[in-house]
Design an enzyme around this catalytic site. Structure first.
Site, mmCIF file in Angstrom:
data_model
loop_
_atom_site.group_PDB
_atom_site.id
_atom_site.type_symbol
_atom_site.label_atom_id
_atom_site.label_comp_id
_atom_site.label_asym_id
_atom_site.label_seq_id
_atom_site.Cartn_x
_atom_site.Cartn_y
_atom_site.Cartn_z
ATOM 1 N N VAL A 11 81.665 25.205 34.626
ATOM 2 C CA VAL A 11 82.815 24.834 33.802
ATOM 3 C C VAL A 11 83.623 26.054 33.418
ATOM 4 O O VAL A 11 84.847 26.105 33.595
ATOM 5 C CB VAL A 11 82.353 24.074 32.535
ATOM 6 C CG1 VAL A 11 83.531 23.828 31.602
ATOM 7 C CG2 VAL A 11 81.702 22.753 32.923
ATOM 8 N N LYS A 35 76.094 39.144 37.220
ATOM 9 C CA LYS A 35 77.098 38.154 37.579
ATOM 10 C C LYS A 35 78.507 38.697 37.332
ATOM 11 O O LYS A 35 79.403 38.540 38.164
ATOM 12 C CB LYS A 35 76.899 36.862 36.779
ATOM 13 C CG LYS A 35 77.904 35.777 37.108
ATOM 14 C CD LYS A 35 77.871 34.633 36.098
ATOM 15 C CE LYS A 35 76.688 33.735 36.288
ATOM 16 N NZ LYS A 35 76.797 32.508 35.430
ATOM 17 N N GLU A 148 85.664 18.444 29.654
ATOM 18 C CA GLU A 148 86.002 18.574 31.078
ATOM 19 C C GLU A 148 85.374 17.412 31.855
ATOM 20 O O GLU A 148 84.377 16.829 31.432
ATOM 21 C CB GLU A 148 85.527 19.922 31.618
ATOM 22 C CG GLU A 148 84.054 20.260 31.344
ATOM 23 C CD GLU A 148 83.085 19.516 32.238
ATOM 24 O OE1 GLU A 148 83.494 19.158 33.359
ATOM 25 O OE2 GLU A 148 81.943 19.287 31.831
ATOM 26 N N PHE A 149 85.972 17.110 33.001
ATOM 27 C CA PHE A 149 85.485 16.009 33.842
ATOM 28 C C PHE A 149 85.381 16.444 35.302
ATOM 29 O O PHE A 149 85.581 15.648 36.214
ATOM 30 C CB PHE A 149 86.403 14.792 33.703
ATOM 31 C CG PHE A 149 86.482 14.267 32.300
ATOM 32 C CD1 PHE A 149 85.534 13.388 31.821
ATOM 33 C CD2 PHE A 149 87.492 14.680 31.440
ATOM 34 C CE1 PHE A 149 85.596 12.910 30.512
ATOM 35 C CE2 PHE A 149 87.573 14.212 30.138
ATOM 36 C CZ PHE A 149 86.618 13.325 29.669
ATOM 37 N N LEU A 150 85.089 17.727 35.528
ATOM 38 C CA LEU A 150 85.010 18.212 36.905
ATOM 39 C C LEU A 150 83.694 17.782 37.543
ATOM 40 O O LEU A 150 82.673 17.626 36.882
ATOM 41 C CB LEU A 150 85.193 19.728 36.965
ATOM 42 C CG LEU A 150 84.206 20.642 36.229
ATOM 43 C CD1 LEU A 150 82.952 20.890 37.057
ATOM 44 C CD2 LEU A 150 84.885 21.965 35.901
ATOM 45 N N ARG A 151 83.752 17.599 38.842
ATOM 46 C CA ARG A 151 82.576 17.248 39.629
ATOM 47 C C ARG A 151 82.208 18.442 40.498
ATOM 48 O O ARG A 151 83.076 19.022 41.167
ATOM 49 C CB ARG A 151 82.858 16.043 40.522
ATOM 50 C CG ARG A 151 83.218 14.769 39.795
ATOM 51 C CD ARG A 151 83.858 13.767 40.727
ATOM 52 N NE ARG A 151 85.136 14.262 41.249
ATOM 53 C CZ ARG A 151 85.833 13.676 42.214
ATOM 54 N NH1 ARG A 151 85.385 12.577 42.779
ATOM 55 N NH2 ARG A 151 86.986 14.195 42.611
ATOM 56 N N CYS A 257 74.801 17.272 34.627
ATOM 57 C CA CYS A 257 75.509 16.460 33.628
ATOM 58 C C CYS A 257 74.848 15.119 33.341
ATOM 59 O O CYS A 257 74.405 14.874 32.210
ATOM 60 C CB CYS A 257 76.957 16.235 34.081
ATOM 61 S SG CYS A 257 77.953 17.743 34.090
ATOM 62 N N LYS A 260 71.264 14.994 31.666
ATOM 63 C CA LYS A 260 71.305 15.575 30.327
ATOM 64 C C LYS A 260 72.128 14.715 29.368
ATOM 65 O O LYS A 260 71.718 14.458 28.225
ATOM 66 C CB LYS A 260 71.887 16.993 30.415
ATOM 67 C CG LYS A 260 72.139 17.670 29.076
ATOM 68 C CD LYS A 260 72.602 19.104 29.282
ATOM 69 C CE LYS A 260 73.980 19.202 29.883
ATOM 70 N NZ LYS A 260 75.060 18.814 28.935
#
Length: 442
Positions: A11, A35, A148-151, A257, A260
């Site tokens: 995200v 990272k 958020e609604f990302l896949r 997602c 959980k």
């Protein structure tokens, strides 16, 4: 606008890169220095189509940078929290990382800045953050909710071309700031209070998870009555009130997602003395579904010790290297505990760690992974798996037994190649018997 994003998981990283592409000045912060070093060199630590080129483009344009700490002199207009909210043992969301960030921001944000939650958080969290900031003497900071609604696998397109934007805001000025932050996007906007925005996120994921568990239950009935669940799904999906998405029977949902968030929503309901029986059943069905391949293997072999099984796919879905809550891990663990030898193939995942802390190597050649196997289980519907040369597969396997855990293979084609194939919600023998019965009755 000057934007700070705290957390560079799926995200946070996708959000930061996309906001930079909108023309904002974005700094992404994460405690993982390795990272951050990779990101500053333009290397993307997650597999997501198109993300790395866009990341490099924004770095070169000096609109995007990465750091391991929030600057003491940060002058950002809005700070977005995108850290993890892992489940506790009781299923509730652990907000420790969220409030650690809030505490630090409370000491470092300029006067009148905004804090936005991108992390999936329980209903009421924005209000709790606001109360916490007030206790620090920071009544000037306004808190907004931007779920958020990302896949995963299509996160970039979901962020750049979303179906809608949800803005949980306390006042008109907050709404104006969020509209400015997302100005290039011309999509429907739902402006609501913050609790509503937080619930929209949970309700959306819970409903999609419910569709998956529902069609899996229908598949289990189809197997027993001689119906074809794929045609049932097609017939249902053509109804615009239902829609075709998330109506494919298989091993159930996984990832970071749905598992959980469904458990968390059950917990949220319990906290207000409501027994969410429907969602509890969704979770139970999903858990049961992923052990179905083992039941089929027992039908084929009885004792599973000393057989060799190849799991095709380790990522929880195609297009990502995310293995969180992937059925492959649980299936592999259970098979190994019963004495089976297990090989893994995935085109992206190279290794993973079991609960025993043992690292397992994942082969990148499916035919090598299938050598001398007694059975294969389709776990992830990667094109590289769906399009395998099954005649070649049959030549390298010891026995030609396949369980299609995603209902993506052509049973007739595999049977012609000499395979015994089973899947969810479709048994050719039952359908043939049903057809014969119909012919006799006619």
């Amino acid at each position: 606008m000057k934007v700070l994003v705290v957390g560079t998981g799926y995200v946070g990283l996708v959000t930061g890169v996309c906001l930079a592409s909108f023309g904002h000045d974005v700094v992404c912060v994460d405690q993982d220095w390795q990272k951050i070093a990779r990101l500053n060199m333009g290397e993307c630590p997650i597999y997501e189509d198109g993300l790395e080129p866009l990341l490099r483009e924004q770095l070169l344009a000096n609109r995007l940078s990465f750091d391991t700490a929030i600057s003491d002199s940060t002058d950002c207009d809005i700070a977005l929290i995108a850290v993890g909210t892992p489940p506790r043992n009781d299923g509730s969301a652990d907000l420790a990382s969220v409030f650690e960030v809030v505490s630090e921001l409370g000491h470092k944000l300029k006067q009148g800045a905004f804090i936005g939650t991108k992390s999936t958080v329980p209903v009421g969290t924005a209000h709790s953050i606001e109360t916490f900031l007030e206790s620090m003497g920071r009544q000037d900071i306004r808190v907004v909710s931007i779920p958020e609604f990302l896949r995963e696998g299509s996160a970039l397109s979901d962020t750049l071309q979303p179906s809608r934007l949800i803005f949980g805001v306390p006042d008109e000025e907050s709404l104006r700031v969020l509209e400015e932050l997302h100005r290039p996007l011309e999509v429907p906007v739902v402006a609501c209070n913050r609790a509503t925005a937080e619930m929209i996120k949970y309700a959306s994921n819970a409903f999609l998870a419910t569709k998956i568990s529902f069609i899996n239950e229908i598949a289990n009935i189809c197997e027993r009555v001689g119906a074809d669940v794929q045609q049932v799904s097609q017939g249902m999906g053509l109804d615009p009130r239902i829609g075709s998405s998330f109506l494919r029977a298989g091993l159930g949902y996984g990832g970071s997602c749905f598992p959980k968030d469904t458990r968390a929503l059950v917990n949220i309901a319990g906290d207000v003395a409501y027994d969410f029986k429907l969602l509890k059943a969704v979770v139970e069905v999903n858990q049961r579904q992923r052990t179905e391949p083992i039941r089929r293997l027992r039908q084929w072999f009885g004792d599973l010790s000393h057989i060799r099984v190849t799991l095709l796919g380790v990522a929880f879905k195609p297009g990502t290297n995310d293995i969180r809550e992937s059925p492959a891990l649980e299936i592999g663990e259970r098979l190994r505990s019963q004495g089976a030898q297990v090989q893994f193939y995935d085109p992206v995942v190279t290794r993973f760690q079991l609960q025993s802390q043992e690292f397992v190597r994942v082969l990148d050649d499916p035919y090598m992974a299938l050598e001398h196997a007694d059975a294969a289980i389709i776990v992830t519907e990667w094109p590289e798996i769906v399009d395998l040369d099954w005649a070649r597969v049959g030549a390298v396997m010891r026995r030609r037994l396949v369980f299609d855990g995603r209902n993506v293979l052509d049973p007739a084609a595999l049977e012609e190649a000499g395979f015994l194939i089973e899947n969810f919600g479709f048994h050719p023998a039952l359908l043939l018997a049903s057809a014969r019965d119909s012919a006799v009755q006619a």
